[in-house]
Design a protein around this motif. Sequence first.
Motif, PDB file in Angstrom:
ATOM      1  N   ALA A  71       0.828  -1.206   0.000  1.00 41.33           N
ATOM      2  CA  ALA A  71       0.000   0.000   0.000  1.00 41.33           C
ATOM      3  C   ALA A  71       0.864   1.258   0.000  1.00 41.33           C
ATOM      4  N   LEU A  72       1.954   1.227   0.748  1.00 39.96           N
ATOM      5  CA  LEU A  72       2.852   2.377   0.825  1.00 39.96           C
ATOM      6  C   LEU A  72       3.493   2.673  -0.523  1.00 39.96           C
ATOM      7  N   ALA A  73       3.902   1.625  -1.214  1.00 43.52           N
ATOM      8  CA  ALA A  73       4.488   1.814  -2.543  1.00 43.52           C
ATOM      9  C   ALA A  73       3.465   2.423  -3.495  1.00 43.52           C
ATOM     10  N   GLU A  74       2.234   1.969  -3.417  1.00 41.99           N
ATOM     11  CA  GLU A  74       1.167   2.506  -4.273  1.00 41.99           C
ATOM     12  C   GLU A  74       0.878   3.969  -3.917  1.00 41.99           C
ATOM     13  N   MET A  75       0.854   4.282  -2.624  1.00 45.41           N
ATOM     14  CA  MET A  75       0.581   5.652  -2.183  1.00 45.41           C
ATOM     15  C   MET A  75       1.696   6.598  -2.608  1.00 45.41           C
ATOM     16  N   GLU A  76       2.939   6.138  -2.577  1.00 49.73           N
ATOM     17  CA  GLU A  76       4.067   6.980  -2.950  1.00 49.73           C
ATOM     18  C   GLU A  76       4.081   7.279  -4.444  1.00 49.73           C
ATOM     19  N   ASP A  77       3.492   6.397  -5.245  1.00 53.06           N
ATOM     20  CA  ASP A  77       3.410   6.639  -6.685  1.00 53.06           C
ATOM     21  C   ASP A  77       2.409   7.744  -7.017  1.00 53.06           C
ATOM     22  N   GLN A  78       1.486   7.993  -6.109  1.00 54.30           N
ATOM     23  CA  GLN A  78       0.467   9.026  -6.317  1.00 54.30           C
ATOM     24  C   GLN A  78       1.013  10.375  -5.863  1.00 54.30           C
ATOM     25  N   ASN A  79       0.512  11.439  -6.438  1.00 54.49           N
ATOM     26  CA  ASN A  79       0.896  12.780  -6.000  1.00 54.49           C
ATOM     27  C   ASN A  79      -0.113  13.219  -4.947  1.00 54.49           C
ATOM     28  N   SER A  80       0.292  13.227  -3.698  1.00 53.20           N
ATOM     29  CA  SER A  80      -0.653  13.527  -2.623  1.00 53.20           C
ATOM     30  C   SER A  80      -0.596  14.976  -2.157  1.00 53.20           C
ATOM     31  N   LYS A  81       0.054  15.828  -2.916  1.00 50.78           N
ATOM     32  CA  LYS A  81       0.093  17.244  -2.542  1.00 50.78           C
ATOM     33  C   LYS A  81      -1.273  17.862  -2.790  1.00 50.78           C
ATOM     34  N   PRO A  82      -1.668  18.832  -1.959  1.00 45.63           N
ATOM     35  CA  PRO A  82      -2.960  19.476  -2.180  1.00 45.63           C
ATOM     36  C   PRO A  82      -2.958  20.347  -3.430  1.00 45.63           C
ATOM     37  N   LEU A  83      -4.090  20.447  -4.037  1.00 44.03           N
ATOM     38  CA  LEU A  83      -4.271  21.306  -5.202  1.00 44.03           C
ATOM     39  C   LEU A  83      -4.805  22.639  -4.690  1.00 44.03           C
ATOM     40  N   ILE A  84      -4.019  23.688  -4.818  1.00 48.35           N
ATOM     41  CA  ILE A  84      -4.393  24.998  -4.279  1.00 48.35           C
ATOM     42  C   ILE A  84      -4.921  25.846  -5.428  1.00 48.35           C
ATOM     43  N   LEU A  85      -6.222  26.090  -5.394  1.00 49.56           N
ATOM     44  CA  LEU A  85      -6.892  26.866  -6.448  1.00 49.56           C
ATOM     45  C   LEU A  85      -7.639  28.036  -5.831  1.00 49.56           C
ATOM     46  N   ALA A 109      11.556  21.577   4.023  1.00 52.14           N
ATOM     47  CA  ALA A 109      11.262  20.720   5.172  1.00 52.14           C
ATOM     48  C   ALA A 109      11.395  19.237   4.855  1.00 52.14           C
ATOM     49  N   ASP A 110      11.886  18.907   3.653  1.00 49.18           N
ATOM     50  CA  ASP A 110      12.042  17.505   3.263  1.00 49.18           C
ATOM     51  C   ASP A 110      10.700  16.786   3.343  1.00 49.18           C
ATOM     52  N   GLY A 111       9.692  17.411   2.750  1.00 46.13           N
ATOM     53  CA  GLY A 111       8.324  16.933   2.831  1.00 46.13           C
ATOM     54  C   GLY A 111       8.105  15.528   2.312  1.00 46.13           C
ATOM     55  N   ASP A 112       8.820  15.132   1.268  1.00 43.59           N
ATOM     56  CA  ASP A 112       8.634  13.788   0.713  1.00 43.59           C
ATOM     57  C   ASP A 112       8.944  12.713   1.750  1.00 43.59           C
ATOM     58  N   ASN A 113      10.083  12.836   2.415  1.00 46.30           N
ATOM     59  CA  ASN A 113      10.470  11.836   3.415  1.00 46.30           C
ATOM     60  C   ASN A 113       9.554  11.861   4.632  1.00 46.30           C
ATOM     61  N   GLN A 114       9.182  13.061   5.056  1.00 47.67           N
ATOM     62  CA  GLN A 114       8.317  13.152   6.225  1.00 47.67           C
ATOM     63  C   GLN A 114       6.909  12.648   5.904  1.00 47.67           C
TER      64      GLN A 114
END
Length: 191
Positions: A71-85, A109-114
């Motif tokens: 599941a973690l590998a699948e989640m990391e493949d997705q772009n989970s950053k918020p869309l700011i509109l 802040a090294d957001g990817d790793n955190q």
Amino acid sequence: TVYNPSDREKELIKKVYKRHDAMKQSPDRKKMEKVWDRSMAQWEAHRADRQADQWQSNHYVPLTTSIVETALAEMEDQNSKPLILGRSKEDEPRAQVMRRIYDFTWDVADGDNQAYDVKKDTLILGTAIGQEYYRQDLRRVKDIRVIKGKEKEIEELVYGYDDCMMENVRLWDFFIDENARGFDGPYAARD
């Protein structure tokens, strides 16, 4: 000898410790701590101690590990950053600025790793907390400088770190009001 709190500060310190103890001893928290401990033990593949006559290996990869890692590998493949509109055309310049701020703090802040750690805790424990804040680490630095032909030792305060920071907060280190039903609304957490 270094810190001598005033009577008001002593009162406040006592209140903080009482609140901390009340939140720590909450029946709901005690119940969840058992769940967290059990979940972490399962993730870490803890096994019972073996007897002397049990000489054969019983090592295995737990099902929990394979499910979480998949599941973690699948989640990391997705772009989970918020869309700011922006909500309207007038808000678009502000949204663009907010996107740039978010991207900057994410990089610094090294957001990817955190975010990876937060997602991993979410899958293992059922929930996780990510904290983003501004951090300044002050430290003393001694330096030798030449002043009027003489070497002099100078001590000054400098910032070892002075920027945005993001980190995964361990659930064991997070305390919430024991009587709260949520973070907002009529029964919101006081602490």
